[in-house]
Design a protein around this motif. Structure first.
Motif, PDB file in Angstrom:
ATOM      1  N   GLN A 161     -79.695   6.100 -27.178  1.00 32.99           N
ATOM      2  CA  GLN A 161     -78.337   6.596 -26.999  1.00 32.99           C
ATOM      3  C   GLN A 161     -77.332   5.688 -27.682  1.00 32.99           C
ATOM      4  O   GLN A 161     -77.389   4.472 -27.549  1.00 32.99           O
ATOM      5  CB  GLN A 161     -78.011   6.707 -25.505  1.00 32.99           C
ATOM      6  CG  GLN A 161     -76.735   7.464 -25.208  1.00 32.99           C
ATOM      7  CD  GLN A 161     -76.558   7.718 -23.730  1.00 32.99           C
ATOM      8  OE1 GLN A 161     -76.838   6.860 -22.919  1.00 32.99           O
ATOM      9  NE2 GLN A 161     -76.091   8.902 -23.378  1.00 32.99           N
ATOM     10  N   TYR A 162     -76.407   6.328 -28.419  1.00 29.33           N
ATOM     11  CA  TYR A 162     -75.321   5.589 -29.045  1.00 29.33           C
ATOM     12  C   TYR A 162     -74.063   6.424 -28.969  1.00 29.33           C
ATOM     13  O   TYR A 162     -74.025   7.545 -29.491  1.00 29.33           O
ATOM     14  CB  TYR A 162     -75.644   5.259 -30.502  1.00 29.33           C
ATOM     15  CG  TYR A 162     -74.524   4.547 -31.235  1.00 29.33           C
ATOM     16  CD1 TYR A 162     -74.199   3.222 -30.924  1.00 29.33           C
ATOM     17  CD2 TYR A 162     -73.784   5.202 -32.213  1.00 29.33           C
ATOM     18  CE1 TYR A 162     -73.171   2.568 -31.573  1.00 29.33           C
ATOM     19  CE2 TYR A 162     -72.748   4.552 -32.878  1.00 29.33           C
ATOM     20  CZ  TYR A 162     -72.449   3.233 -32.560  1.00 29.33           C
ATOM     21  OH  TYR A 162     -71.415   2.585 -33.201  1.00 29.33           O
ATOM     22  N   GLN A 163     -73.041   5.901 -28.288  1.00 31.22           N
ATOM     23  CA  GLN A 163     -71.763   6.594 -28.118  1.00 31.22           C
ATOM     24  C   GLN A 163     -71.958   8.022 -27.616  1.00 31.22           C
ATOM     25  O   GLN A 163     -71.336   8.967 -28.088  1.00 31.22           O
ATOM     26  CB  GLN A 163     -70.975   6.592 -29.429  1.00 31.22           C
ATOM     27  CG  GLN A 163     -70.534   5.200 -29.863  1.00 31.22           C
ATOM     28  CD  GLN A 163     -69.672   5.213 -31.123  1.00 31.22           C
ATOM     29  OE1 GLN A 163     -69.600   6.208 -31.835  1.00 31.22           O
ATOM     30  NE2 GLN A 163     -68.998   4.113 -31.385  1.00 31.22           N
ATOM     31  N   GLY A 164     -72.843   8.163 -26.633  1.00 34.39           N
ATOM     32  CA  GLY A 164     -73.049   9.451 -25.996  1.00 34.39           C
ATOM     33  C   GLY A 164     -74.003  10.386 -26.706  1.00 34.39           C
ATOM     34  O   GLY A 164     -74.318  11.461 -26.186  1.00 34.39           O
ATOM     35  N   SER A 165     -74.482  10.025 -27.899  1.00 36.33           N
ATOM     36  CA  SER A 165     -75.397  10.884 -28.652  1.00 36.33           C
ATOM     37  C   SER A 165     -76.789  10.284 -28.673  1.00 36.33           C
ATOM     38  O   SER A 165     -76.957   9.059 -28.658  1.00 36.33           O
ATOM     39  CB  SER A 165     -74.891  11.074 -30.083  1.00 36.33           C
ATOM     40  OG  SER A 165     -73.624  11.707 -30.088  1.00 36.33           O
ATOM     41  N   LEU A 166     -77.798  11.163 -28.723  1.00 38.30           N
ATOM     42  CA  LEU A 166     -79.178  10.719 -28.812  1.00 38.30           C
ATOM     43  C   LEU A 166     -79.653  10.721 -30.253  1.00 38.30           C
ATOM     44  O   LEU A 166     -79.255  11.571 -31.050  1.00 38.30           O
ATOM     45  CB  LEU A 166     -80.091  11.639 -27.997  1.00 38.30           C
ATOM     46  CG  LEU A 166     -80.077  11.492 -26.472  1.00 38.30           C
ATOM     47  CD1 LEU A 166     -81.016  12.511 -25.855  1.00 38.30           C
ATOM     48  CD2 LEU A 166     -80.464  10.090 -26.038  1.00 38.30           C
ATOM     49  N   PHE A 167     -80.500   9.758 -30.586  1.00 39.25           N
ATOM     50  CA  PHE A 167     -81.155   9.765 -31.887  1.00 39.25           C
ATOM     51  C   PHE A 167     -82.577   9.254 -31.694  1.00 39.25           C
ATOM     52  O   PHE A 167     -82.926   8.736 -30.638  1.00 39.25           O
ATOM     53  CB  PHE A 167     -80.389   8.916 -32.907  1.00 39.25           C
ATOM     54  CG  PHE A 167     -80.267   7.463 -32.559  1.00 39.25           C
ATOM     55  CD1 PHE A 167     -81.121   6.522 -33.118  1.00 39.25           C
ATOM     56  CD2 PHE A 167     -79.293   7.015 -31.674  1.00 39.25           C
ATOM     57  CE1 PHE A 167     -81.019   5.179 -32.813  1.00 39.25           C
ATOM     58  CE2 PHE A 167     -79.175   5.671 -31.358  1.00 39.25           C
ATOM     59  CZ  PHE A 167     -80.041   4.756 -31.927  1.00 39.25           C
ATOM     60  N   GLU A 168     -83.413   9.453 -32.707  1.00 40.32           N
ATOM     61  CA  GLU A 168     -84.850   9.170 -32.598  1.00 40.32           C
ATOM     62  C   GLU A 168     -85.409   9.870 -31.362  1.00 40.32           C
ATOM     63  O   GLU A 168     -86.021   9.262 -30.485  1.00 40.32           O
ATOM     64  CB  GLU A 168     -85.118   7.662 -32.559  1.00 40.32           C
ATOM     65  CG  GLU A 168     -84.715   6.934 -33.832  1.00 40.32           C
ATOM     66  CD  GLU A 168     -85.057   5.456 -33.798  1.00 40.32           C
ATOM     67  OE1 GLU A 168     -85.858   5.036 -32.938  1.00 40.32           O
ATOM     68  OE2 GLU A 168     -84.541   4.714 -34.643  1.00 40.32           O
ATOM     69  N   VAL A 169     -85.200  11.177 -31.305  1.00 41.88           N
ATOM     70  CA  VAL A 169     -85.528  11.965 -30.121  1.00 41.88           C
ATOM     71  C   VAL A 169     -86.984  12.441 -30.175  1.00 41.88           C
ATOM     72  O   VAL A 169     -87.445  12.948 -31.198  1.00 41.88           O
ATOM     73  CB  VAL A 169     -84.589  13.176 -30.007  1.00 41.88           C
ATOM     74  CG1 VAL A 169     -84.908  13.989 -28.757  1.00 41.88           C
ATOM     75  CG2 VAL A 169     -83.138  12.719 -29.996  1.00 41.88           C
ATOM     76  N   ALA A 170     -87.683  12.284 -29.050  1.00 42.81           N
ATOM     77  CA  ALA A 170     -89.078  12.721 -28.943  1.00 42.81           C
ATOM     78  C   ALA A 170     -89.247  13.580 -27.698  1.00 42.81           C
ATOM     79  O   ALA A 170     -88.674  13.294 -26.648  1.00 42.81           O
ATOM     80  CB  ALA A 170     -90.014  11.521 -28.872  1.00 42.81           C
ATOM     81  N   GLY A 171     -90.026  14.648 -27.818  1.00 43.81           N
ATOM     82  CA  GLY A 171     -90.337  15.473 -26.661  1.00 43.81           C
ATOM     83  C   GLY A 171     -91.397  14.802 -25.799  1.00 43.81           C
ATOM     84  O   GLY A 171     -92.160  13.951 -26.251  1.00 43.81           O
ATOM     85  N   PHE A 172     -91.451  15.206 -24.521  1.00 43.86           N
ATOM     86  CA  PHE A 172     -92.454  14.634 -23.625  1.00 43.86           C
ATOM     87  C   PHE A 172     -92.847  15.650 -22.561  1.00 43.86           C
ATOM     88  O   PHE A 172     -92.165  16.636 -22.312  1.00 43.86           O
ATOM     89  CB  PHE A 172     -91.934  13.366 -22.943  1.00 43.86           C
ATOM     90  CG  PHE A 172     -90.925  13.606 -21.844  1.00 43.86           C
ATOM     91  CD1 PHE A 172     -91.321  13.936 -20.550  1.00 43.86           C
ATOM     92  CD2 PHE A 172     -89.566  13.515 -22.098  1.00 43.86           C
ATOM     93  CE1 PHE A 172     -90.398  14.167 -19.537  1.00 43.86           C
ATOM     94  CE2 PHE A 172     -88.630  13.745 -21.099  1.00 43.86           C
ATOM     95  CZ  PHE A 172     -89.041  14.080 -19.815  1.00 43.86           C
ATOM     96  N   TYR A 173     -93.995  15.369 -21.906  1.00 38.42           N
ATOM     97  CA  TYR A 173     -94.320  16.031 -20.642  1.00 38.42           C
ATOM     98  C   TYR A 173     -94.802  14.963 -19.665  1.00 38.42           C
ATOM     99  O   TYR A 173     -95.294  13.896 -20.057  1.00 38.42           O
ATOM    100  CB  TYR A 173     -95.346  17.147 -20.822  1.00 38.42           C
ATOM    101  CG  TYR A 173     -96.712  16.725 -21.295  1.00 38.42           C
ATOM    102  CD1 TYR A 173     -97.722  16.371 -20.411  1.00 38.42           C
ATOM    103  CD2 TYR A 173     -97.013  16.705 -22.665  1.00 38.42           C
ATOM    104  CE1 TYR A 173     -98.985  16.000 -20.848  1.00 38.42           C
ATOM    105  CE2 TYR A 173     -98.272  16.346 -23.127  1.00 38.42           C
ATOM    106  CZ  TYR A 173     -99.249  15.994 -22.207  1.00 38.42           C
ATOM    107  OH  TYR A 173    -100.492  15.619 -22.650  1.00 38.42           O
ATOM    108  N   TYR A 174     -94.621  15.252 -18.397  1.00 41.05           N
ATOM    109  CA  TYR A 174     -94.924  14.287 -17.329  1.00 41.05           C
ATOM    110  C   TYR A 174     -95.603  15.044 -16.199  1.00 41.05           C
ATOM    111  O   TYR A 174     -95.026  15.969 -15.629  1.00 41.05           O
ATOM    112  CB  TYR A 174     -93.646  13.630 -16.832  1.00 41.05           C
ATOM    113  CG  TYR A 174     -93.811  12.670 -15.676  1.00 41.05           C
ATOM    114  CD1 TYR A 174     -94.006  11.314 -15.899  1.00 41.05           C
ATOM    115  CD2 TYR A 174     -93.730  13.118 -14.360  1.00 41.05           C
ATOM    116  CE1 TYR A 174     -94.134  10.421 -14.829  1.00 41.05           C
ATOM    117  CE2 TYR A 174     -93.857  12.242 -13.288  1.00 41.05           C
ATOM    118  CZ  TYR A 174     -94.061  10.896 -13.528  1.00 41.05           C
ATOM    119  OH  TYR A 174     -94.188  10.013 -12.469  1.00 41.05           O
TER     120      TYR A 174
END
Length: 573
Positions: free
Chosen positions: A392-405
């Motif tokens: 997270q940087y200034q409210g935005s996401l980057f280097e985003v990856a999907g997941f399951y748990y």
């Protein structure tokens, strides 16, 4: 589409017949009141909801505007210069708008005024009309109905005010809909203290309210726990339980921390401007917001409200707002979302995905990097959670990856991406263990390109949903950009793009300076259904003269035709 000789020889060598794609795409009905159409959710019965944006013929009220003010004259000069740089001639003057009929007859003048009102300066000022270019949709077979949640008829012009949010977010198994919207703005006059002339202001009563709409049309507003200064609530998901009740989750205001109260007390005194204007300017961020659940009985009476909790406790010297959010709930009543948490007793609050159970928030992983964040967006009836994480940087996401748990073994697994560095957003998981969403297929360009994916839990790679469809051509102009919902039989509801004739702000064909009709890319809602085939069509990119898909059976796709008896029936939103 052009094919290379090599590709053609492969295609015509396949048993002498054309290869059927594994999925068929059907475009859902679209609304003619706006440019961009989307699907936002669907249930197992095929009932779907969505939204339309880029509305045509939006109302513009100019009765209060000073056309000699420098803000609009400067904006006009800039707008004119931009057109001239494109070798185009502006077709209207400010006088044509103020004293003529340009707003009703000249699409360029209409577009100019919409642009002016939505510019950062005017949109942040309560002295200018507020316009929201979105309406809710309900898909009904071969037609679509418009759903406006809280809008009202305008006293200043014909039709609705078009000043509200309309978010249709979820649909239950029986067609009951959940969503949220904002209150309509109304125009008032107010004389600031010490001044002799009244000013025009646009105010509203509250920021947002969740809502439930029954199949018969009954509307139930979901009130927040804290309603002072308007309050805030949204509904993001709805589930029909086996007992016949409705579980609705979202977010609601539960209080006002000390710093927010001080800000309002010191500034919102109804002297320099209306109190409602000052409250609007503060935004929803003044409230303590919590993940929230409303329970409705079969007659749509709210029988229980519940603050689902937050992942931290406020310390004595902390006076700022904290928030948590819920985005989905399954039949067992387990809600998922995100919350602020605390690490190592520090004063710093971080954001993490997790689930809510028994009044507590549980994170899905250790928070060991200061800027890590994420969101849990769905949970199936086997208690498998899906979402995405990133930095997270200034409210935005980057280097985003999907997941399951999987809650049974408390293990978070990041799913593959299209390529290293491709931001991957999960949108939905079904009871059969399939996840859908969107992933970047192009990066480091001015407009990063994303395409929809399907993923089976445990697989080593994503499947691009476009690879499961017919080859793109003049007869099949679609690219599926985002998969929104996957039902238990793996029917997929998605948003696709296609190129059409460009329409102006009145909804008429737009022409360039030479009088030629232009084209543009728009979004359309689609449903993808299985054909029974497990073969991929051979496709060739015209610009490369090579084929991109391999003709091969999909190891996992063949399983789609088999009954998946080992999973419980997924919640029907």
């Amino acid at each position: 589409m052009k094919y290379s000789l090599m590709a053609a020889s492969i295609i015509f060598g396949l048993s002498g017949v054309a290869v059927a794609a594994p999925y068929k795409l059907t475009e859902l009905p679209i609304s003619d009141i706006g440019k961009m159409n989307y699907v936002t959710d669907a249930n197992e019965s095929g009932e779907a909801i969505g939204r339309v944006t880029g509305l045509y013929n939006l109302p513009v009220d100019i009765s209060y505007i000073d056309f000699q003010d420098s803000s609009i004259t400067n904006y006009y000069d800039t707008y004119k210069a931009i057109l001239e740089n494109r070798d185009e001639t502006i077709t209207f003057t400010l006088d044509d708008i103020q004293n003529g009929n340009a707003l009703a007859t000249d699409a360029e003048a209409h577009t100019f005024m919409l642009s002016y009102l939505s510019s950062s300066t005017q949109s942040a000022s309560a002295e200018f009309q507020k316009i929201s270019s979105v309406a809710g949709l309900e898909f009904t077979g071969t037609s679509v109905n418009l759903i406006d949640l809280f809008d009202i008829e305008s006293p200043d012009y014909a039709g609705l005010t078009r000043s509200v949010s309309n978010a249709m977010t979820a649909i239950a198994a029986d067609g009951t809909v959940a969503g949220w919207g904002s209150a309509p703005f109304k125009k008032i006059t107010f004389t600031p203290e010490g001044e002799s002339e009244a000013k025009t202001y646009f105010i509203r009563d509250w920021h947002a309210r969740g809502i439930v709409i029954s199949p018969g049309g009954k509307r139930v507003t979901l009130e927040p726990e804290f309603t002072e200064y308007g309050g805030y609530s949204i509904a993001t998901d709805i589930t029909l339980t086996d007992e016949g009740n409705y579980l609705v989750v979202g977010q609601a205001s539960v209080g006002l921390p000390e710093n927010s109260q001080t800000t309002i007390t010191d500034n919102c005194d109804d002297k320099d401007e209306p109190e409602a204007v000052c409250i609007w300017r503060q935004g929803r961020g003044v409230y303590d917001l919590r993940a929230y659940q409303w329970t409705l009985d079969k007659d749509f009476n709210v029988i229980e409200t519940k603050n689902l909790g937050i992942g931290l406790e406020r310390k004595d010297d902390e006076d700022n707002p904290f928030y948590s959010s819920a985005f989905a709930v399954n039949k067992a009543g387990i809600a998922v979302g995100k919350s602020r948490i605390r690490v190592d007793d520090s004063l710093k609050a971080y954001e993490e995905p997790g689930y809510y159970q028994n009044g507590q928030f549980f994170t899905l992983r250790e928070h060991d990097v200061f800027d890590q964040a994420g969101n849990a967006v769905d949970i199936n009836d086997s208690n498998v959670i899906a979402g995405y994480v990133g930095k997270q940087y200034q409210g935005s996401l980057f280097e985003v990856a999907g997941f399951y748990y999987d809650m049974s073994n408390k293990t978070l697994v990041e799913i593959p991406s299209y390529f290293s560095g491709s931001d991957t957003y999960v949108r939905d998981i079904n009871n059969a263990g399939y996840i859908v969403g969107q992933g970047e297929t192009e990066k480091n360009v001015s407009n990063p390109r994303s395409e929809a994916f399907m993923y089976k839990l445990g697989d080593e790679k994503l499947t691009n949903i476009n690879d499961l469809l017919p080859c793109q051509s003049d007869e099949f102009p679609y690219t599926v950009a985002e998969a929104i919902r996957i039902t238990d039989d793996n029917t997929i509801y998605a948003v696709a793009t296609k190129t059409v004739t460009k329409l102006d702000s009145f909804g008429n064909p737009d022409k360039d300076s030479n009088g030629n009709e232009a084209s543009e890319s728009v979004t359309v809602p689609v449903v993808l259904t299985k054909t029974g085939s497990t073969e991929l069509e051979q496709c060739v990119a015209p610009e490369t003269e090579t084929y991109e898909r391999q003709s091969a059976s999909l190891s996992w796709l063949s399983l789609l035709a088999l009954p998946l008896l080992w999973v419980r029936r997924r919640r029907q939103k």
